[in-house]
Design a protein around this motif. Sequence first.
Motif: not given
Length: 465
Positions: A19, A22-23, A317-319, A342-343, A382
């Motif tokens: 989690s 992802s950020l 979902n990675k934007k 975002g991500s 990333a």
Amino acid sequence: MTKILSVPILLLITITFNSCGSLQQLNTLKPDPDNAIPVIYETTPSFINLPITIKIQDIENKTNSYLNGLIYEDNAIEDDDLEIKIWKLAPIKIRNENNKIITVLPLKAQVKYRIGTKQMGIEMYDIREFNLNGLITLTSNCSLYNWKLKTKTELKSLDWNETPTMIIMGRNVPITYLINPALKLFKAKIETKIDEAIEKSMDFKPNVLTALEKISNPFQVNESYESWLRLNPVEIYASDLKFKKESVQVEMGLKCTMETLIGRKPESIFDSSKIILKTVSKIPNQITTNIIAVSSYNDASKIMTKNFQGQEFGTGNKKIKVQNVNLWHKDGKMVIALEVLGSVNGTIYLVGFPKYNEIKKEIYFDDLNYVLDTKSRLMRTANWLAQGIILKKIQESCRYSIKPNLDEGKKTIWNYLNNYSPMTGVYINGKMEDIEFQKIQLTNNAILANLKINGTIDININGLK
């Protein structure tokens, strides 16, 4: 029991880790801006039409100011029994007739005529004095020589207002036959007087150099970006004189360079001592000049930030979304800083060379890439964002139009081509053709699109002061 509990705990730790992953916070190193070399733009010679129009009235006025009072004097009565003085009686009148200058000189003559003989050493003379007035008409061919109107004048006629007479043996005897031949003796001197007066009054050099000094003083094209246009005269050309009704036109042309400079007002580099007048058969008047479309990094950043509004970049979902754009100069390249959310949160730094789209009038970045440090960090944290397909989509928004700048530049230049008068009697007119892109240059605080513009300019010097 311990083993049973360890599985959920490990699962919770794994979920929490994923989690947080992802950020991700991207901590990239900012490429600091550096100082760009001051820009002086390349110039090509321009030819400006420089017609000088002189009214015949101006020639008349200045000739009268140089030719006054006593214009001829002969006090030697012994050689021909005549003593003559000639004064300008009234203002000289000058007109154009068949491409020649016609000068009419009202004059007053004081003539002393000696009558008598000398016999056996005894002089027996009687001196008579006459005061006459009349008109001398002269005609002059004109040419231009060494900045001056040169004339070759000939006396065409002499008309007395009344016939001079003298009483001899109780009779009034006309003596025109005596005086007119005497006046022919000073014919060449009167012609020379007129030529000298016109030459002194029609010296164009002071007026031309004063006008050039005025127009060579740099003037501001854009106050916000401190851009200046400077004209540098190199040579003056001159062709034949032309008569047009009640004026004389001297066809002249100016060879010069025109340049735009950024920053504080530049010094004028005009040097009147280096200006040479050359005679040519035809005057070219096509100009080529450089103008600069100036876009500050701040303005360009605002425009590009608007381009990114509402757009997302990524896969699945990675934007990310770009929140703000900043631009600056580094090692001859453009750095584009994208603040993203975002991500991945943080700042992405791109670098590339700006280019120009002639059709769309846009600045864009065709070879855009991540700064080395940014790319290496993206590859570790990333990798999906480092992919070329996402970079290409970002690149599409890294562009902006300079059309408003071009329109403003054309409007400013037009103000100086529409009967602009830098000084009394001097008027500048012209027209512009299509604008051609040359190159882009980077300064400390702006992107400069160097553009070439063709057209014609007439600098008309009307009259002599």
